[in-house]
Design an enzyme around this catalytic site. Structure first.
Site, PDB file in Angstrom:
ATOM      1  N   ASP A  35      -2.062  10.581  -1.933  1.00  0.00           N
ATOM      2  CA  ASP A  35      -2.325   9.709  -2.857  1.00  0.00           C
ATOM      3  C   ASP A  35      -2.600  10.295  -3.959  1.00  0.00           C
ATOM      4  OD1 ASP A  35      -3.089   8.343   0.062  1.00  0.00           O
ATOM      5  OD2 ASP A  35      -2.604   6.990  -1.482  1.00  0.00           O
ATOM      6  N   ASN A  38      -5.132  12.305   0.801  1.00  0.00           N
ATOM      7  CA  ASN A  38      -4.526  11.510   1.516  1.00  0.00           C
ATOM      8  C   ASN A  38      -5.177  10.852   2.681  1.00  0.00           C
ATOM      9  OD1 ASN A  38      -1.769  10.637   2.129  1.00  0.00           O
ATOM     10  ND2 ASN A  38      -1.936  11.877   4.213  1.00  0.00           N
ATOM     11  N   LYS A  39      -4.423  10.141   3.353  1.00  0.00           N
ATOM     12  CA  LYS A  39      -5.279   8.959   4.403  1.00  0.00           C
ATOM     13  C   LYS A  39      -6.194   9.716   5.241  1.00  0.00           C
ATOM     14  CE  LYS A  39      -4.924   5.383   4.499  1.00  0.00           C
ATOM     15  NZ  LYS A  39      -6.090   4.640   4.005  1.00  0.00           N
ATOM     16  N   ARG A  60       0.827  -1.249  -0.021  1.00  0.00           N
ATOM     17  CA  ARG A  60       0.009  -0.052   0.179  1.00  0.00           C
ATOM     18  C   ARG A  60       0.898   1.031  -0.072  1.00  0.00           C
ATOM     19  NH1 ARG A  60       2.484   1.804   3.530  1.00  0.00           N
ATOM     20  NH2 ARG A  60       0.719   3.518   3.586  1.00  0.00           N
ATOM     21  N   GLY A  61       0.146   2.393  -0.094  1.00  0.00           N
ATOM     22  CA  GLY A  61       0.940   3.840  -0.125  1.00  0.00           C
ATOM     23  C   GLY A  61       1.309   3.780  -2.017  1.00  0.00           C
ATOM     24  N   ALA A  62       0.747   5.311  -2.033  1.00  0.00           N
ATOM     25  CA  ALA A  62       0.518   5.469  -3.517  1.00  0.00           C
ATOM     26  C   ALA A  62       1.910   5.226  -4.416  1.00  0.00           C
ATOM     27  CB  ALA A  62       0.261   6.944  -3.733  1.00  0.00           C
ATOM     28  N   ARG A 104      -7.490   0.029  -6.581  1.00  0.00           N
ATOM     29  CA  ARG A 104      -7.980   1.344  -5.664  1.00  0.00           C
ATOM     30  C   ARG A 104      -7.864   2.405  -6.471  1.00  0.00           C
ATOM     31  NH1 ARG A 104      -4.124   1.250  -0.468  1.00  0.00           N
ATOM     32  NH2 ARG A 104      -6.287   2.078   0.315  1.00  0.00           N
ATOM     33  N   GLN A 113      -1.802   2.164   9.925  1.00  0.00           N
ATOM     34  CA  GLN A 113      -0.358   2.473   9.337  1.00  0.00           C
ATOM     35  C   GLN A 113       0.704   2.943  10.146  1.00  0.00           C
ATOM     36  OE1 GLN A 113      -3.608   3.106   7.912  1.00  0.00           O
ATOM     37  NE2 GLN A 113      -3.538   2.459   5.759  1.00  0.00           N
TER      38      GLN A 113
HETATM   39  O1  MRU Z   1      -4.353   2.960   2.609  1.00  0.00           O
HETATM   40  P1  MRU Z   1      -3.136   3.310   2.224  1.00  0.00           P
HETATM   41  O2  MRU Z   1      -2.236   2.810   3.138  1.00  0.00           O
HETATM   42  O3  MRU Z   1      -2.562   2.913   0.880  1.00  0.00           O
HETATM   43  O4  MRU Z   1      -2.961   4.954   2.420  1.00  0.00           O
HETATM   44  C1  MRU Z   1      -1.485   5.495   2.105  1.00  0.00           C
HETATM   45  C2  MRU Z   1      -1.374   6.923   2.300  1.00  0.00           C
HETATM   46  O5  MRU Z   1      -2.544   7.623   2.681  1.00  0.00           O
HETATM   47  C3  MRU Z   1      -0.326   7.698   2.166  1.00  0.00           C
HETATM   48  O6  MRU Z   1       0.004   8.607   3.086  1.00  0.00           O
HETATM   49  C4  MRU Z   1      -0.044   8.184   0.717  1.00  0.00           C
HETATM   50  O7  MRU Z   1      -0.140   7.016  -0.138  1.00  0.00           O
HETATM   51  C5  MRU Z   1       1.280   8.407   0.478  1.00  0.00           C
HETATM   52  S1  MRU Z   1       2.471   7.419   0.512  1.00  0.00           S
HETATM   53  C6  MRU Z   1       4.047   8.095   0.174  1.00  0.00           C
END
Ligand code: MRU
Length: 355
Positions: free
Chosen positions: A236, A246-247, A45-47, A88, A195
């Protein structure tokens, strides 16, 4: 630093982040569908990391295609692209990876299919390497805004686990530490998937970067006590007017920062900036399963049958953001759209710390 993802001999090997920090386990994906499943289920996970994973999934999926020429090859790839894009919706990096791959293939339309397959493998590995370089550049620009002794709050995980390595929001922190600045990180635990607790706290501790874990609702109280100097989060999808997805919880954190006069920075590689969307209200926001809210590690914490909203992301309007840290420099959110203009005077637009 832990390795998030790699592709070796047609196999995509990803660290199963859904098990961290209790277990460090790698999953070997031999099929593109398994990579897509891994993205959906948050093994990765993470963009930036899911953009790279999608590119690797496409590369291994392409190896099995039997096609006599370019057009047939592209047609056979389409369902693989679609599978990756359907995993996603909020992070733009999967779309970014697919667009880049399509451009690269179209430039090679007169080459034999075997070359196209090789190109896909090389391009996915290039994306991984470039992402690490991009993160380091984000780190160098962002570290200029960090002073010796700063306490920095971050939300979710935008660290090495969320990228090819090094991280985006954690990159300025890492560079500041490398420069000898004494830094303390406050990690929001980040409900519902945790996370911050499971990943950010873990990876910073692995690298001996001082970190304190808090529940999400503690951030305001620490700000009120003057215990936080700066916020840096990831994104994201950042859009043309500087709004940032973002999250979930990032928006609340940004408002708290504004109230307390704390600078709020977003680390955004260009691969996470979507210039085609004018403002944040048009960003697709993923809603995830109610079980993420009603249970914690398989244990029910809410009444059976309760209604749940589980938005995975929120949008922070540009007016709450001090600066967006990219690999090309730090910019005011309202200037971010200028990065797509080749004639823009980037040096003049760069935000610099007050000395
Ligand atoms: O649901 P996730 O864990 O994929 O969410 C991730 C985030 O919101 C991160 O902050 C974002 O992707 C930036 S990662 C460099």
């Amino acid at each position: 630093m832990v390795k998030t993802i790699e592709m070796v001999n047609g196999v995509v090997r990803m660290l199963d982040q859904s098990r961290l920090p209790l277990e460090v386990r790698y999953i070997e994906c031999t099929d593109y569908r398994m990579v897509a499943e891994g993205i959906k289920r948050l093994w990765i996970r993470g963009a930036p990391a899911i953009g790279i994973a999608a590119a690797m999934g496409i590369a291994i999926g392409a190896q099995g295609i039997r096609a006599s020429g370019f057009r047939e090859f592209m047609d056979s790839l389409e369902p693989i692209f679609e599978t990756m894009l359907s995993t996603r919706p909020t992070a733009v990096n999967i779309q970014w990876a697919v667009d880049r791959i399509k451009r690269g293939l179209n430039e090679r339309s007169d080459e034999p299919v075997e070359n196209l397959k090789r190109f896909l493998v090389e391009e996915a590995n290039r994306m991984l390497q470039e992402d690490i370089e991009v993160n380091r550049a984000i780190g160098r620009w962002g570290a200029e805004f960090i002073k010796d002794g700063d306490t920095i709050i971050t939300h979710c995980n935008a660290g090495s686990l969320a990228t090819g390595g090094y991280g985006t929001a954690t990159a300025p922190i890492r560079v500041a530490v490398e420069e000898g600045k004494r830094i303390h990180v406050i990690a929001d635990e980040t409900r519902p998937v945790l996370q911050g607790a499971r990943l950010t706290a873990w990876e910073l501790m692995q690298d001996d970067i001082p970190v304190t874990l808090i529940t999400d609702n503690t951030a305001g109280a620490l700000m009120q006590r003057g215990e936080i100097d700066l916020a840096i989060v990831g994104t994201d999808r950042t859009v043309a007017n500087g709004d940032v997805a973002n999250k979930i919880g990032t928006y609340s954190l940004a408002i708290l920062c504004k109230e307390h006069g704390i600078p709020f920075f977003v680390a955004a590689p260009l691969s996470s900036i979507d210039f085609s969307i004018p403002s944040g209200q048009y960003i697709p926001i993923e809603e995830r399963s109610p079980e993420e809210v009603t249970t914690v590690f398989g244990c029910r914490v809410a009444p059976e049958g309760v209604k749940v909203r589980n938005l995975a992301f929120d949008v922070t309007p540009a007016r709450y953001i001090t600066g967006i840290i990219t690999e090309r420099g730090v910019f005011r959110p309202e200037d971010i759209h200028r990065l797509q203009d080749p004639s823009a005077d980037i040096e003049a637009l760069r935000l610099r710390p007050e000395r």
